[in-house]
Scaffold this active site. Structure first.
Site, PDB file in Angstrom:
ATOM      1  N   HIS A  51      33.309  25.176  60.611  1.00 23.04           N
ATOM      2  CA  HIS A  51      33.592  25.496  59.212  1.00 23.04           C
ATOM      3  C   HIS A  51      33.314  26.969  58.971  1.00 23.04           C
ATOM      4  O   HIS A  51      32.181  27.433  59.122  1.00 23.04           O
ATOM      5  CB  HIS A  51      32.735  24.642  58.275  1.00 23.04           C
ATOM      6  CG  HIS A  51      33.094  24.815  56.828  1.00 23.04           C
ATOM      7  ND1 HIS A  51      34.048  24.030  56.205  1.00 23.04           N
ATOM      8  CD2 HIS A  51      32.659  25.686  55.890  1.00 23.04           C
ATOM      9  CE1 HIS A  51      34.172  24.411  54.945  1.00 23.04           C
ATOM     10  NE2 HIS A  51      33.339  25.417  54.733  1.00 23.04           N
ATOM     11  N   GLY A  79      37.057  34.469  54.910  1.00 18.31           N
ATOM     12  CA  GLY A  79      38.448  34.928  54.793  1.00 18.31           C
ATOM     13  C   GLY A  79      39.177  34.993  56.110  1.00 18.31           C
ATOM     14  O   GLY A  79      39.948  35.918  56.349  1.00 18.31           O
ATOM     15  N   ASP A 136      44.951  35.376  61.493  1.00 16.79           N
ATOM     16  CA  ASP A 136      43.637  34.754  61.647  1.00 16.79           C
ATOM     17  C   ASP A 136      42.813  35.639  62.574  1.00 16.79           C
ATOM     18  O   ASP A 136      43.125  35.759  63.765  1.00 16.79           O
ATOM     19  CB  ASP A 136      43.766  33.341  62.227  1.00 16.79           C
ATOM     20  CG  ASP A 136      42.472  32.538  62.109  1.00 16.79           C
ATOM     21  OD1 ASP A 136      41.389  33.153  62.066  1.00 16.79           O
ATOM     22  OD2 ASP A 136      42.554  31.292  62.068  1.00 16.79           O
ATOM     23  N   ARG A 195      39.486  35.308  63.135  1.00 10.70           N
ATOM     24  CA  ARG A 195      38.210  34.689  63.488  1.00 10.70           C
ATOM     25  C   ARG A 195      37.992  34.675  65.002  1.00 10.70           C
ATOM     26  O   ARG A 195      38.949  34.694  65.779  1.00 10.70           O
ATOM     27  CB  ARG A 195      38.158  33.258  62.944  1.00 10.70           C
ATOM     28  CG  ARG A 195      38.015  33.196  61.437  1.00 10.70           C
ATOM     29  CD  ARG A 195      38.089  31.779  60.913  1.00 10.70           C
ATOM     30  NE  ARG A 195      39.424  31.202  61.053  1.00 10.70           N
ATOM     31  CZ  ARG A 195      39.753  29.992  60.629  1.00 10.70           C
ATOM     32  NH1 ARG A 195      38.842  29.224  60.058  1.00 10.70           N
ATOM     33  NH2 ARG A 195      40.993  29.544  60.784  1.00 10.70           N
TER      34      ARG A 195
END
Length: 347
Positions: A204, A246, A279, A281
């Site tokens: 998460h 984000g 993305d 991440r």
């Protein structure tokens, strides 16, 4: 290679100080001002470094170039490209309010790898990917490898753990991870007791607006609470709470993306117009956290196949992908459709 050097550069950028990467001296547009620009570039010759995603919006790169939105584009300095104009060029949320002047001209990059590293450093610092650039003149420089070290998930370590009863899972333990230079800590919530089966795991990513403020624009808050319940019901598992707000671009840039969504862009186009990857991440962080917890095989609670691939690539075997579905609301229906249609989520 020094993660400390990159951390110092991040701090300098956020304070509006110039930094250097290799032979490029850089001044971040977002945290500078006209006075600092004059001191950085007395002759008014420093060009403007932008991302391909932003340059495409300004008609300075074709759509093929912008397929990699966080790639670098160099804009030639012109007499009318002062600090205020650079700010207007850097931040797309003000496009409707700021008529753009010109013409502007993209020019070849002498050091594309260094320029790309500069835009990556901006993302690490949570800033817009836009710099005034000139040749370095004696500034202490970092290297792209220093940025790699700063983001190296292998540097994570466990620093604290404690019992933490939470709603829907009273038999939980929280474990905190960090590196020496990391501004925020990642945490794991261990729910239940190991039972000989692979744990049900949820990755998460932090979402202040959804997790804390109850935003209806996304599904993050309900997903977080539902994941805790589902892990508890499964017998045991782990929720990894990753400080990658984000999709890795930071809170401020996420709010800028929200402003673009209010202008009609979906979440993918908003990130690209800001000049970031769809993305950004780093799921290797999650893999390292699981390894430190002694878990090398998991059942993954996710709709995102990229998370499965990222964990597998980092040495964590995903025995099963468990879908994680929640009904939409009127405010996030388009957001969920975009995740399905443009980023490959499988509901």
């Amino acid at each position: 290679m020094s993660a400390h050097a990159a951390a110092r550069a991040v701090d300098a950028l956020r304070r509006g100080w110039p930094v250097a990467i290799g032979g490029l001296a850089l001044l971040a547009v977002e945290t500078a001002d006209a006075r600092r620009l004059a001191a950085f570039d007395e002759g008014g010759q420093a060009d403007l470094l932008l991302s391909a995603g932003r340059a495409a919006t300004l008609k300075l790169a074709n759509q093929r170039d912008a397929a990699t939105p966080d790639a670098p584009v160099l804009v030639q300095r012109a007499p009318w490209l002062d600090f205020d104009m650079a700010t207007a060029l850097a931040d797309p949320q003000f496009d409707l309010a700021t008529p753009l002047k010109g013409p502007f001209r993209a020019i070849p990059l002498a050091e594309p790898a260094l320029a790309a590293a500069a835009l990556r450093l901006a993302r690490v610092a949570g800033l817009l990917p836009a710099f005034f650039v000139r040749p370095a003149a004696g500034e202490e420089a970092i290297a792209p490898a220093d940025i790699d070290a700063h983001e190296d998930a292998d540097r994570l370590r466990i620093v604290a753990r404690a019992r933490l009863p939470v709603a829907d899972a009273e038999d939980s333990e929280i474990v905190a991870f960090r590196t020496d230079e990391m501004p925020g800590e990642h945490v794991a919530l261990l729910i239940g007791e190991p039972n000989g089966q692979p744990p049900l795991v949820r990755l998460h990513s932090e979402c202040l607006t959804g997790d804390v403020l109850g935003s209806l624009k996304c599904d993050c808050g309900p997903q977080l609470q539902a994941a805790i319940r589902e892990i508890r019901q499964s017998g045991w598992g782990i929720l990894l709470y990753l400080r990658q707000e984000g999709r890795g671009i930071g809170l401020i840039n996420k709010l800028r993306a929200y402003a673009l969504q209010d202008q009609g862009f979906d979440t993918v186009d908003a990130n690209m117009r800001l000049g970031f990857a769809i993305d950004a991440r780093n799921f290797a962080t999650a893999a390292k956290m699981l390894s430190l917890l002694g878990q090398h095989q998991v059942r993954l609670l996710t709709n995102n196949p990229d998370k499965v691939a990222a964990l597998e690539a980092a040495g964590i075997r995903v025995a099963e992908r468990v879908p994680h579905f929640l009904p939409p609301n009127p405010h996030n229906a388009r957001y969920l459709a975009t995740k399905r249609d443009r980023t490959g989520h499988q509901f």
